[in-house]
Design a protein around this motif. Structure first.
Motif, PDB file in Angstrom:
ATOM      1  N   GLY A  62       0.791  -1.226   0.000  1.00  0.00           N
ATOM      2  CA  GLY A  62       0.000   0.000   0.000  1.00  0.00           C
ATOM      3  C   GLY A  62       0.816   1.266   0.000  1.00  0.00           C
ATOM      4  O   GLY A  62       0.294   2.344   0.313  1.00  0.00           O
ATOM      5  N   LEU A  63       2.093   1.188  -0.346  1.00  0.00           N
ATOM      6  CA  LEU A  63       2.966   2.358  -0.310  1.00  0.00           C
ATOM      7  C   LEU A  63       2.813   3.240  -1.531  1.00  0.00           C
ATOM      8  O   LEU A  63       3.429   4.315  -1.606  1.00  0.00           O
ATOM      9  CB  LEU A  63       4.437   1.910  -0.181  1.00  0.00           C
ATOM     10  CG  LEU A  63       4.766   1.115   1.088  1.00  0.00           C
ATOM     11  CD1 LEU A  63       6.205   0.633   1.054  1.00  0.00           C
ATOM     12  CD2 LEU A  63       4.515   1.966   2.325  1.00  0.00           C
ATOM     13  N   ASP A  64       2.014   2.816  -2.509  1.00  0.00           N
ATOM     14  CA  ASP A  64       1.784   3.627  -3.699  1.00  0.00           C
ATOM     15  C   ASP A  64       0.553   4.527  -3.559  1.00  0.00           C
ATOM     16  O   ASP A  64       0.269   5.334  -4.442  1.00  0.00           O
ATOM     17  CB  ASP A  64       1.612   2.726  -4.921  1.00  0.00           C
ATOM     18  CG  ASP A  64       0.447   1.753  -4.765  1.00  0.00           C
ATOM     19  OD1 ASP A  64       0.095   1.438  -3.604  1.00  0.00           O
ATOM     20  OD2 ASP A  64      -0.097   1.328  -5.789  1.00  0.00           O
ATOM     21  N   LEU A  65      -0.171   4.398  -2.460  1.00  0.00           N
ATOM     22  CA  LEU A  65      -1.385   5.188  -2.254  1.00  0.00           C
ATOM     23  C   LEU A  65      -1.037   6.559  -1.673  1.00  0.00           C
ATOM     24  O   LEU A  65       0.048   6.751  -1.110  1.00  0.00           O
ATOM     25  CB  LEU A  65      -2.320   4.452  -1.290  1.00  0.00           C
ATOM     26  CG  LEU A  65      -2.793   3.059  -1.731  1.00  0.00           C
ATOM     27  CD1 LEU A  65      -3.576   2.386  -0.601  1.00  0.00           C
ATOM     28  CD2 LEU A  65      -3.644   3.167  -2.986  1.00  0.00           C
ATOM     29  N   PRO A  66      -1.935   7.526  -1.784  1.00  0.00           N
ATOM     30  CA  PRO A  66      -1.720   8.826  -1.130  1.00  0.00           C
ATOM     31  C   PRO A  66      -1.558   8.651   0.376  1.00  0.00           C
ATOM     32  O   PRO A  66      -2.100   7.713   0.976  1.00  0.00           O
ATOM     33  CB  PRO A  66      -2.989   9.614  -1.474  1.00  0.00           C
ATOM     34  CG  PRO A  66      -3.520   8.956  -2.707  1.00  0.00           C
ATOM     35  CD  PRO A  66      -3.162   7.506  -2.602  1.00  0.00           C
ATOM     36  N   LEU A  67      -0.820   9.588   0.986  1.00  0.00           N
ATOM     37  CA  LEU A  67      -0.484   9.460   2.395  1.00  0.00           C
ATOM     38  C   LEU A  67      -1.736   9.396   3.268  1.00  0.00           C
ATOM     39  O   LEU A  67      -1.815   8.575   4.190  1.00  0.00           O
ATOM     40  CB  LEU A  67       0.398  10.645   2.824  1.00  0.00           C
ATOM     41  CG  LEU A  67       1.073  10.522   4.188  1.00  0.00           C
ATOM     42  CD1 LEU A  67       2.002   9.317   4.228  1.00  0.00           C
ATOM     43  CD2 LEU A  67       1.847  11.803   4.504  1.00  0.00           C
ATOM     44  N   ALA A  68      -2.711  10.241   3.004  1.00  0.00           N
ATOM     45  CA  ALA A  68      -3.931  10.259   3.817  1.00  0.00           C
ATOM     46  C   ALA A  68      -4.672   8.933   3.701  1.00  0.00           C
ATOM     47  O   ALA A  68      -5.180   8.396   4.698  1.00  0.00           O
ATOM     48  CB  ALA A  68      -4.832  11.415   3.385  1.00  0.00           C
ATOM     49  N   GLU A  69      -4.727   8.380   2.491  1.00  0.00           N
ATOM     50  CA  GLU A  69      -5.419   7.106   2.312  1.00  0.00           C
ATOM     51  C   GLU A  69      -4.682   5.981   3.023  1.00  0.00           C
ATOM     52  O   GLU A  69      -5.313   5.088   3.629  1.00  0.00           O
ATOM     53  CB  GLU A  69      -5.550   6.796   0.822  1.00  0.00           C
ATOM     54  CG  GLU A  69      -6.414   5.580   0.535  1.00  0.00           C
ATOM     55  CD  GLU A  69      -6.630   5.364  -0.964  1.00  0.00           C
ATOM     56  OE1 GLU A  69      -7.171   4.299  -1.318  1.00  0.00           O
ATOM     57  OE2 GLU A  69      -6.247   6.254  -1.753  1.00  0.00           O
ATOM     58  N   GLN A  70      -3.352   6.020   2.983  1.00  0.00           N
ATOM     59  CA  GLN A  70      -2.576   5.015   3.711  1.00  0.00           C
ATOM     60  C   GLN A  70      -2.888   5.060   5.207  1.00  0.00           C
ATOM     61  O   GLN A  70      -3.054   4.020   5.853  1.00  0.00           O
ATOM     62  CB  GLN A  70      -1.072   5.258   3.503  1.00  0.00           C
ATOM     63  CG  GLN A  70      -0.558   4.945   2.114  1.00  0.00           C
ATOM     64  CD  GLN A  70       0.954   5.085   2.051  1.00  0.00           C
ATOM     65  OE1 GLN A  70       1.674   4.628   2.930  1.00  0.00           O
ATOM     66  NE2 GLN A  70       1.446   5.740   1.005  1.00  0.00           N
ATOM     67  N   PHE A  71      -2.970   6.288   5.753  1.00  0.00           N
ATOM     68  CA  PHE A  71      -3.217   6.427   7.192  1.00  0.00           C
ATOM     69  C   PHE A  71      -4.591   5.899   7.576  1.00  0.00           C
ATOM     70  O   PHE A  71      -4.721   5.169   8.570  1.00  0.00           O
ATOM     71  CB  PHE A  71      -3.079   7.889   7.619  1.00  0.00           C
ATOM     72  CG  PHE A  71      -3.391   8.120   9.075  1.00  0.00           C
ATOM     73  CD1 PHE A  71      -2.501   7.714  10.060  1.00  0.00           C
ATOM     74  CD2 PHE A  71      -4.582   8.720   9.450  1.00  0.00           C
ATOM     75  CE1 PHE A  71      -2.785   7.912  11.403  1.00  0.00           C
ATOM     76  CE2 PHE A  71      -4.869   8.913  10.788  1.00  0.00           C
ATOM     77  CZ  PHE A  71      -3.965   8.514  11.770  1.00  0.00           C
ATOM     78  N   PHE A  72      -5.615   6.231   6.819  1.00  0.00           N
ATOM     79  CA  PHE A  72      -6.961   5.784   7.178  1.00  0.00           C
ATOM     80  C   PHE A  72      -7.124   4.276   6.996  1.00  0.00           C
ATOM     81  O   PHE A  72      -7.852   3.628   7.765  1.00  0.00           O
ATOM     82  CB  PHE A  72      -8.003   6.555   6.368  1.00  0.00           C
ATOM     83  CG  PHE A  72      -8.210   7.956   6.849  1.00  0.00           C
ATOM     84  CD1 PHE A  72      -8.806   8.194   8.089  1.00  0.00           C
ATOM     85  CD2 PHE A  72      -7.795   9.041   6.104  1.00  0.00           C
ATOM     86  CE1 PHE A  72      -8.997   9.479   8.561  1.00  0.00           C
ATOM     87  CE2 PHE A  72      -7.971  10.341   6.569  1.00  0.00           C
ATOM     88  CZ  PHE A  72      -8.575  10.551   7.803  1.00  0.00           C
ATOM     89  N   LEU A  73      -6.438   3.708   5.998  1.00  0.00           N
ATOM     90  CA  LEU A  73      -6.471   2.258   5.852  1.00  0.00           C
ATOM     91  C   LEU A  73      -5.773   1.575   7.033  1.00  0.00           C
ATOM     92  O   LEU A  73      -6.240   0.555   7.547  1.00  0.00           O
ATOM     93  CB  LEU A  73      -5.810   1.855   4.529  1.00  0.00           C
ATOM     94  CG  LEU A  73      -6.595   2.175   3.253  1.00  0.00           C
ATOM     95  CD1 LEU A  73      -5.769   1.827   2.018  1.00  0.00           C
ATOM     96  CD2 LEU A  73      -7.918   1.411   3.231  1.00  0.00           C
ATOM     97  N   TRP A  74      -4.656   2.159   7.439  1.00  0.00           N
ATOM     98  CA  TRP A  74      -3.927   1.616   8.598  1.00  0.00           C
ATOM     99  C   TRP A  74      -4.770   1.739   9.860  1.00  0.00           C
ATOM    100  O   TRP A  74      -4.829   0.806  10.665  1.00  0.00           O
ATOM    101  CB  TRP A  74      -2.612   2.369   8.748  1.00  0.00           C
ATOM    102  CG  TRP A  74      -1.800   1.964   9.940  1.00  0.00           C
ATOM    103  CD1 TRP A  74      -1.245   0.749  10.183  1.00  0.00           C
ATOM    104  CD2 TRP A  74      -1.463   2.784  11.068  1.00  0.00           C
ATOM    105  NE1 TRP A  74      -0.573   0.757  11.383  1.00  0.00           N
ATOM    106  CE2 TRP A  74      -0.689   1.994  11.943  1.00  0.00           C
ATOM    107  CE3 TRP A  74      -1.716   4.108  11.407  1.00  0.00           C
ATOM    108  CZ2 TRP A  74      -0.182   2.487  13.138  1.00  0.00           C
ATOM    109  CZ3 TRP A  74      -1.203   4.598  12.591  1.00  0.00           C
ATOM    110  CH2 TRP A  74      -0.462   3.797  13.442  1.00  0.00           C
TER     111      TRP A  74
END
Length: 335
Positions: free
Chosen positions: A57-69
């Motif tokens: 998931g490192l190719d996603l936007p930072l905000a999307e990575q955070f909410f998925l995490w």
């Protein structure tokens, strides 16, 4: 502390953990270095690198990575370690008990040693021995835990090899443990061979972590005892013929415990953070040692999980200390 105040503390704890998670998440992604580059072979093609980044998931936007995490955290899914290819929660569950056994052993040692020194200092006040004890205690305060660790390695690990230098258990022992709490399980099974070996491996890291804590407790408790010894109730007990030792242990100590306990709780949280370096020096298989490997390997999920666990421990310890201090308050006991 009322039930409402405890609930408020727990609510603040959740917000604090959320803030810690956000800060760590952002910092790990803005610092230089690519975790994928640490784990992929030099012959990998750009398509291989892109596929691996998409997998984590490192190719996603930072905000999307955070909410998925964050969504995964709510389901107790801490992710998969990039370097070890295993679940983060499973790895932490395997290593955390070792760190807890070490820190609680250091806490018990610090409380006992610091308490004995403080009581002895009060009983020997206005004597040459008091000045000597204060000087030695000041030296112990000035030396950090990792310096004690290095000194112990040289003294009782190399020059006089009394205790094991590294590890948690002698590999020659063929004991199969059912839990990661080696000391507690050995005691429960009355396996004194394993108990002795686990304790032998605990001695040096326990001393390295516990000596600075003992010095802090000794100084704080001695000052609190000194203030308590001039109170009216102590003077009245002295007029009744009570011995000096009994005055300190029975009358002054219970009123001096409160401020000392609060400071001990704060120092204990710092001591848990200090396990990172001490565990590394002694090759102790705890969560602190694993944290260093995670940082070296840029293992983002593992680092995030370890930091959250450390943050949760700090918060739980502080709440527990506040509850205990509140129950030990003389005004609450005699209210």
């Amino acid at each position: 502390m009322t039930l409402t105040s405890v609930f408020n503390r727990l609510a603040m704890a959740v917000l604090t953990l959320l803030g810690v998670g956000l800060v760590v998440f952002v910092l790990l992604r803005v610092v230089p270095g690519d975790p994928v580059a640490m784990m992929i072979s030099p012959s990998a093609t750009p398509a291989d690198i892109a596929a691996l980044r998409a997998h984590y998931g490192l190719d996603l936007p930072l905000a999307e990575q955070f909410f998925l995490w964050l969504r995964d955290l709510l389901h107790l899914d801490f992710g998969t370690s990039i370097s070890l290819r295993r679940g983060v929660l499973q790895l932490i569950g395997e290593r955390l008990p070792a760190t807890l056994e070490l820190t609680f052993a250091a806490l018990v040692f610090g409380i006992l040693a610091g308490g004995i020194v403080a009581v002895a200092g009060v009983l020997l006040r206005r004597t040459p021995l008091e000045a000597v004890m204060d000087f030695v205690n000041g030296l112990f305060l000035a030396v950090p835990d990792f310096v004690w660790a290095l000194a112990l390695v040289l003294l009782v690990g190399v020059l006089w090899p009394i205790f094991p230098l590294s590890g948690r258990l002698d590999p020659a022992l063929s004991t199969d443990f059912y839990t990661p709490f080696y000391l507690l399980e050995s005691l429960a099974r009355f396996n004194w061979t394993d108990v002795g070996d686990v304790l032998a491996h605990l001695v040096m890291p326990t001393l390295a972590l516990g000596l600075p804590l003992a010095a802090v407790i000794a100084r704080t408790l001695k000052e609190a005892l000194g203030e308590a010894m001039v109170q009216d109730y102590v003077l009245l007990a002295r007029l009744k013929g009570m011995s000096e030792t009994r005055l300190v242990l029975q009358e002054a100590l219970r009123n001096a415990v409160g401020p000392t306990l609060t400071l001990t709780g704060v120092q204990f949280t710092f001591m848990i953070g200090g396990t990172v370096i001490v565990e590394r020096i002694f090759a102790y298989p705890g969560i602190g040692n694993m944290a260093i490997d995670a940082v070296i390997n840029r293992d983002l999920p593992l680092i995030q999980g370890i930091v959250l666990v450390f943050g949760a421990l700090f918060i739980v310890i502080n709440i527990a200390v506040d509850l205990i201090a509140d129950r030990l308050n003389p005004r609450q006991l005699h209210g």
